[in-house]
Design an enzyme around this catalytic site. Structure first.
Site, PDB file in Angstrom:
ATOM      1  N   GLY B 503     112.603 -21.239 -86.671  1.00 29.21           N
ATOM      2  CA  GLY B 503     113.114 -21.414 -88.029  1.00 29.21           C
ATOM      3  C   GLY B 503     114.620 -21.262 -88.160  1.00 29.21           C
ATOM      4  N   ARG B 543     120.923 -14.282 -80.698  1.00 26.84           N
ATOM      5  CA  ARG B 543     122.261 -14.701 -81.077  1.00 26.84           C
ATOM      6  C   ARG B 543     122.308 -15.857 -82.066  1.00 26.84           C
ATOM      7  NH1 ARG B 543     124.153 -19.302 -79.047  1.00 26.84           N
ATOM      8  NH2 ARG B 543     126.257 -18.623 -79.426  1.00 26.84           N
ATOM      9  N   GLU B 731     114.446  -9.758 -80.767  1.00 24.96           N
ATOM     10  CA  GLU B 731     113.978  -9.158 -79.513  1.00 24.96           C
ATOM     11  C   GLU B 731     113.562  -7.701 -79.589  1.00 24.96           C
ATOM     12  OE1 GLU B 731     116.185 -11.272 -76.040  1.00 24.96           O
ATOM     13  OE2 GLU B 731     117.636 -10.954 -77.638  1.00 24.96           O
TER      14      GLU B 731
END
Ligand code: FES
Ligand code: FES
Lengths: 175, 773
Positions: B503, B543, B731
Site C-alpha cells: 500500500g 524506508r 519490520e
C-alpha cells in the site's frame, strides 16, 4: 519423452457465465489452463500442490484449488474465477469491503480469498467470526495476519444483508 | 477458540506537538486496489510477451557435492528445447561488495549462488537451466541432463560448521575474527562491540540471569514464488520483468553478475506478491537473461514452492546467549551477548543488525556483544523483516522476563525503568534521537488488555499465561526519487521507483496530496521501471513511506513553488504576494483573489506550460527507528502441548501514521508471522542436509483459524528527520511475538522455553522435565 504424446483434451465448460471451449494437454491443471491457455491470470499460483488457496475458483458452486483439478475434469462444469466476480463497471460487495477494510497488502492472495468468501456468504450470509476463520483456513495470507480480511467479510455480510436483517447482523457481530 | 472482535480502529496514542493534517492520517482506498480485487493486477508470473518461451532450472539434490560432469547433449537435442545453460555460461564476476540496503553480499557469491560452477553448496543449488517452447517441455528436458556428482560431507548446523576439522563450505573462504584474517574456516565474520566493563559490573550485580536460546531458520513465506522474465535484446541491452523489492538494487546486482553496465539493463518491477526481505537478492533473473541471450526469445522462469524453500533465503537460525545483570533496584548494570547465526552457503547473516538491536530497548552501561556469521550447507539466508533482530531479541527479552520474575518486578515497570530514551547511547555506538520506546511500553500498560484479567482456563488440563516483550528495528533512509507531473485538470501523476508491497503507492501519494492540498485520490501514483525514474533504493528497511515519502514531499513543495509563480502571472503581482494554504492560492496584495489548486492547474497552459518537478533525497539513517511492545495471552493444553493465542495487543511507534489502516496491517501481519515463528515454523533438515518439510502443508504458517484478531495501538512520537514525523514501521512488529509468547508460556506453565519454534513436542518435553523422572 519417448512416449507418443496423448491427444489433447477437448473441453467445453461455462466460464464466468460464458460458454468456453479449449484444447488442453491431458496433464494440465485447471490453473494452468486458466493462466496459460485462457489468459485469465487473476487466479494465482502459490504452491501448485493444494496448500495455499491462491488458485481458488468455484466449480459447480464448490470452491476448489484449481491447481489440483485436471483440465479434462472441467468438461461440462461451471467455473467461476475472480474475473467473473464483479458486475460490469462495479465491484462485488466483498471486493468493496476488502478495499474499505484494507484487507490486502500485496494482494496475491486476494482473488483466492474473495472466491472463498463469496462461496461462504452464499451459503451462510451471517457467518460469525469463528465460522469465517474456519472457512478461510484453506487460504493462506502472509501479509495481513487475517484480521482485516475477517473484518472485510463481516462488513460485506452487513452490506449484503436484506435491509430488515441488517440490524440483527450488526448486533450479532458486536456481541 | 475465543472469539474476540477488538475495536475497529486501533487505539491511537499521540505524543508531542502535532501538525494539523488533512490527508495524512486518513484511510483512503488504495490506488491500486481495484485492479487487485478484480484480479487485474499484473504480478511477475502473469506477464505475457510476444515470442515468450518458458524455462526450468535443474537443481542439486545434494547439500554439498562436487560437479564432476554435466552432459547436456540429450537435452539440447530434445524437440522444443531452445537453449540450455550451465555455470560455464555465467560470466566470472569480479569481487565487489553489493550493498543492497538490507542485504550485503559479494558479487562473486551472488553469482555463485544463482548457478553452481564447480560445486553445489546447498540442496537446490542450480546446476543447469533450460528454455523451451513451453514449461512442460522444459521440465522434461531437465530429466535429460546428466550430472555426475561427487557427494561431499556437509555442515548444516552452527555446531557442525564451527567444530574443529569441519568440512569447509568454501575452501577459499577468508574469514575475519575481529579484523584478524582467518583461512580454512566456516566462520566468515566475528564482530564485537564493547562498552564499559561488563565483567566488573557483573561482579557487583545483585541479580544475574543468563539464557542460551536457539532459533530455527524461518522462511518469509511470501505467497508468490520468485519469478523472472528476461529479454536480451539484439543490441546487447537487457530487459528484466520481475517481482522485486528493489528494481535498482536488482539492476546493480545484475550488472555485477552479468558483467554488463547497469545502464544497459532495464528492470521492470511487476506487482509483487510479498517479500518481507526475501525478494531483494537475485535468483532467476541472470538465468533467464542468459537463456534469452542464447535463444533470442524472452524467457520466463517461475520457481516452484519446494525450490522457494530449498533455494531462496529464509531468515537465519541461530544460537544466542544473553547474560544480564541488574542492581538491587532492578537497574540494568551489564549485559553480554554471544550471537551465532547460520548464514547459509554464503556469508551475510545480518549479524551486524543483530548486534545493533539486541540491547537497543535498554540502557546498558556495560556491554559486550560478539556476533558470528557462520556458513553452512543450506541456501544463503536473506533479509527477513527486521533481519537479525528477532533471533537476538528473543534471548534478550526472555532474559528480561526471567529477571523480572527473579526480582519480583512488573515487566512494564522494569522496561520503563530501563528503557532507552532520546539522548541515550545505543549499545553499538550511536546516540538515539527522539524515540518512542517508553511510549510503547506505556501504551501497553495503559491498554484494556493489560488491565483485563487473564480469566480461567477453559478446562482443567489447560493453563493460561500472559507475556510481554519489546523490540526494535533501526530502519534505513537512503535514496529515493519522485517525479510529479501536474495535469491541467488538477490531478497530478506521481512517478516513483519504490516497489509497492503493502500500500505504499497510497502512503506516498498521500504525503504529496497533503502538501498540494488536494485529495489522495487526485494523486495518481505509478511505480515505473529503472529507465523511467531516478535511482530509488529498495522497499526494505522500513524506508519506503519514510524516504520515498520525503521525496514526494520535496517534489510537491517544488510544485507549490512553481504554481505560486503561475498565480503571480495570472494576478500580475509579485510572487512574494502569493500565499498557499489548504489547497488554495491567495493573492496577499489584493482582495478576493484566490484560486484553488485545481483552478490554477487549468491555467498552466497560458502561464508557461506544464509543471513537472522531481524530488531527490538521500537521507542518512531512519531518524531513530521504531520500537514496539506486544502483550499476549495464551492457553496451553498440558495434555498435548498445543498453544492457543487468546488475545494479542501490539503497540508500536509509527512517528506519524500516514495511512493508519496500512500501519495496523503491518503490525497485525508482523505479529502473526511472529506467532508462526514462535509456535510452528522451522526448517526440518535431515541428516542428508535436505529440508524435509518444504511445502506449505509441512512448513506450518498460521492460517486464519490459528490466530485471533490482533489489537493494535499506534503510538506517534514524531520522527525528527521526516517533515511529517513519519517512521518506517514494517519490520519491528515481528520482533516481540516470539519472546512475548515464551514469556506467556513461562507464566502459564512455570517452564522456560528457550528454543524456537515452541512446538507441542518441546512444550511436552519441558513439562516432563519439570515434573521430574
Ligand atoms: S496454488 Fe493451488 S493451492 Fe496453492
Ligand atoms: S495480502 Fe499478501 S499474501 Fe495476503
Amino acid at each position: 519423452m519417448t512416449q507418443a504424446p496423448l491427444p489433447k483434451a477437448h473441453v467445453r465448460c461455462q466460464l464466468n457465465g460464458q460458454p468456453v471451449e479449449f484444447l488442453a494437454d491431458q496433464h494440465m491443471s485447471l490453473l494452468e489452463v486458466l493462466r496459460e491457455v485462457l489468459d485469465l491470470t487473476g487466479t494465482k499460483e502459490g504452491c501448485n500442490d493444494g496448500n495455499c488457496g491462491a488458485c481458488t475458483v468455484s466449480m459447480d458452486g464448490r470452491i476448489v484449488d484449481s491447481c489440483l483439478v485436471l483440465a479434462p475434469e472441467v468438461d461440462g462444469r461451471t467455473i467461476e474465477t475472480i474475473e467473473g466476480m464483479a458486475p460490469p463497471g462495479g465491484l462485488h460487495p466483498l471486493q468493496r469491503s476488502f478495499l474499505e477494510e484494507a484487507a490486502l497488502q500485496c494482494g496475491i492472495c486476494t482473488p483466492g480469498f474473495l472466491i472463498s468468501a463469496k462461496a461462504l456468504l452464499e451459503r451462510e450470509p451471517d457467518a460469525d467470526e469463528h465460522r469465517i476463520r474456519h472457512w478461510l483456513a484453506g487460504n493462506l495470507c502472509r501479509c495481513t495476519g487475517y484480521d482485516k480480511i475477517v473484518r472485510a467479510v463481516l462488513r460485506a455480510e452487513t452490506a449484503m444483508a436484506p435491509k430488515a436483517a441488517a440490524g440483527r447482523t450488526r448486533r450479532k457481530k458486536s456481541a | 477458540m475465543t472469539s474476540k472482535t477488538g475495536s475497529k480502529k486501533s487505539e491511537s496514542k499521540k505524543t508531542g506537538a502535532e501538525r494539523k493534517f488533512r490527508v495524512v492520517g486518513t484511510r483512503p482506498i488504495r490506488h491500486d486496489g481495484w485492479d487487485k480485487v478484480l484480479g487485474r493486477a499484473v504480478f511477475g508470473a502473469d506477464i505475457k510477451l510476444p515470442g515468450l518461451v518458458h524455462g526450468a532450472v535443474l537443481r542439486s539434490p545434494y547439500a554439498h557435492a562436487r560437479i564432476v560432469k554435466i552432459d547436456l547433449s540429450k537435452a539440447e537435442a530434445a524437440p522444443g528445447v531452445l537453449a540450455v545453460m550451465t555455470g560455464a555460461d555465467m560470466p566470472i564476476a569480479a569481487s565487489k561488495v553489493l550493498d543492497l540496503g538490507e542485504e550485503v553480499t559479494n558479487a562473486v557469491f551472488a553469482s555463485d549462488r544463482v548457478m553452481a560452477r564447480t560445486k553445489a553448496v546447498y540442496k537446490g543449488h542450480p546446476v543447469a537451466a533450460v528454455a523451451a517452447v513451453d514449461h512442460n517441455v522444459a521440465l522434461e528436458a531437465l530429466r535429460l541432463i546428466e550430472v555426475s556428482y561427487e557427494v561431499l560431507p556437509h555442515v548444516v548446523t552452527i555446531e557442525q560448521a564451527m567444530a574443529p576439522g569441519a568440512p569447509l563450505v568454501h575452501d577459499d573462504l577468508v574469514g575475519s575474527d575481529i579484523g584478524e584474517r582467518v583461512e580454512h574456516t566456516n566462520v566468515a565474520d566475528h564482530i564485537r562491540y564493547e562498552v564499559g566493563d561488563p565483567e566488573a559490573a557483573f561482579a557487583e550485580a545483585a541479580t544475574i540471569v543468563e539464557l542460551e536460546c536457539r532459533v530455527s531458520r524461518a522462511h518469509q513465506g511470501y505467497i508468490e514464488p520468485q519469478n523472472a522474465t528476461a529479454l536480451w535484446h539484439q543490441d546487447g541491452k537487457l530487459t528484466v520483468w520481475t517481482s522485486t523489492q528493489g528494481s535498482f538494487s536488482q539492476r546493480n546486482s545484475l550488472s555485477s553478475v552479468l558483467m554488463m553496465p547497469a545502464s544497459s539493463i532495464k528492470v521492470v518491477p511487476m506487482e509483487i506478491g510479498g517479500g518481507f526481505g526475501g525478494k531483494i537478492g537475485i535468483y532467476l533473473e541472470p538465468l533467464a537473461a542468459i537463456l534469452s541471450r542464447k535463444c533470442g526469445h524472452p524467457v520466463k522462469l517461475v520457481m516452484e514452492r519446494r525450490d522457494v524453500f530449498d533455494a531462496t533465503g529464509p531468515g537465519p537460525g541461530g544460537i544466542i546467549r544473553v547474560k544480564m545483570g541488574v542492581d538491587a533496584h532492578g537497574v540494568i548494570t551489564a549485559a553480554t551477548a554471544d550471537i551465532r547465526y547460520g548464514a547459509g552457503a554464503y556469508p551475510g547473516a545480518s549479524i551486524n543488525p543483530a548486534a545493533v538491536c539486541v540491547f537497543a530497548c535498554y540502557r546498558v552501561p556495560n556491554a559486550r556483544i560478539d556476533a558470528y556469521d557462520v556458513v553452512i550447507n543450506l541456501s544463503k539466508t536473506a533479509a527477513y523483516r527486521a533481519p537479525g533482530s528477532p533471533q537476538a531479541s528473543f534471548a534478550t527479552e526472555t532474559v528480561v522476563d526471567e529477571i523480572c520474575r527473579r526480582i519480583g518486578m512488573d515487566p512494564a515497570e522494569f522496561r520503563l525503568l530501563n528503557a532507552t530514551r532520546g539522548g541515550d547511547r545505543r549499545t553499538d555506538g550511536p546516540t538515539f534521537p527522539r524515540i518512542g520506546n517508553v511510549e510503547t511500553v506505556e501504551a501497553i500498560r495503559g491498554s484494556a488488555h493489560y488491565r483485563a484479567k487473564l480469566g480461567r482456563a477453559s478446562s482443567p488440563t489447560k493453563k493460561r499465561g500472559r507475556g510481554m516483550a519489546s523490540g526494535y528495528w533501526q530502519g534505513i533512509g537512503n535514496k529515493s526519487t519522485v517525479t510529479i507531473n501536474v495535469n491541467n485538470d488538477g490531478v497530478v501523476s506521481l512517478i516513483e521507483g519504490s516497489a509497492d508491497i503493502g500500500g505504499t503507492r497510497t502512503s506516498i501519494a498521500m504525503q504529496a496530496a497533503e502538501i498540494l492540498g488536494i485529495a489522495a485520490e487526485d494523486v495518481h501514483p505509478a511505480v515505473v521501471d529503472t529507465d523511467s525514474i531516478g535511482y530509488t533504493d529498495l522497499t526494505a528497511g522500513s524506508r519506503t513511506t519514510y524516504a520515498t515519502g520525503a521525496a514526494a514531499i520535496q517534489a510537491a513543495e517544488q510544485v507549490v513553488e512553481e504554481m505560486k509563480k503561475r498565480a503571480a502571472l495570472v494576478w500580475e503581482t509579485d510572487e512574494a504576494n502569493v500565499r498557499f494554504a489548504d489547497g488554495v492560492f491567495t493573492n496577499g496584495a489584493a482582495k478576493n483573489q484566490h484560486l484553488t489548486f485545481k483552478e490554477l492547474c487549468g491555467k498552466l497552459d497560458t502561464t508557461g506550460g506544464h509543471v513537472s518537478t522531481t524530488g531527490v533525497v538521500n537521507i542518512r539513517g531512519s531518524g531513530g527507528g521504531s520500537f514496539a511492545t506486544h502483550l499476549v495471552d495464551v492457553e496451553v493444553d498440558t495434555d498435548t502441548g498445543k498453544v492457543e493465542i487468546l488475545r494479542y495487543t501490539a503497540a508500536q511507534d509509527a512517528g506519524k501514521a500516514v495511512h493508519p489502516a496500512y500501519v495496523e496491517g503491518q503490525m497485525e501481519g508482523g505479529a502473526v508471522q511472529g506467532i508462526g515463528w514462535a509456535l510452528n515454523e522451522e526448517y526440518v533438515v535431515g541428516d542428508d542436509g535436505v529440508m524435509q518439510n518444504a511445502t506449505f502443508l509441512d512448513y506450518r504458517m498460521p492460517t486464519s483459524l490459528d490466530v485471533p484478531m490482533i489489537d493494535t495501538i499506534i503510538v506517534e512520537v514524531p520522527n525528527e528527520r521526516h517533515p511529517f514525523g513519519v517512521r518506517g514501521i514494517g519490520e519491528t512488529c515481528i520482533v516481540p511475538p516470539m519472546p512475548a509468547i515464551s514469556n506467556a508460556l513461562r507464566d502459564a506453565l512455570g517452564v522456560r522455553l528457550t528454543e524456537l519454534p515452541m512446538k507441542p513436542g518441546r512444550i511436552m518435553a519441558a513439562l516432563q522435565a519439570q515434573a521430574g523422572p
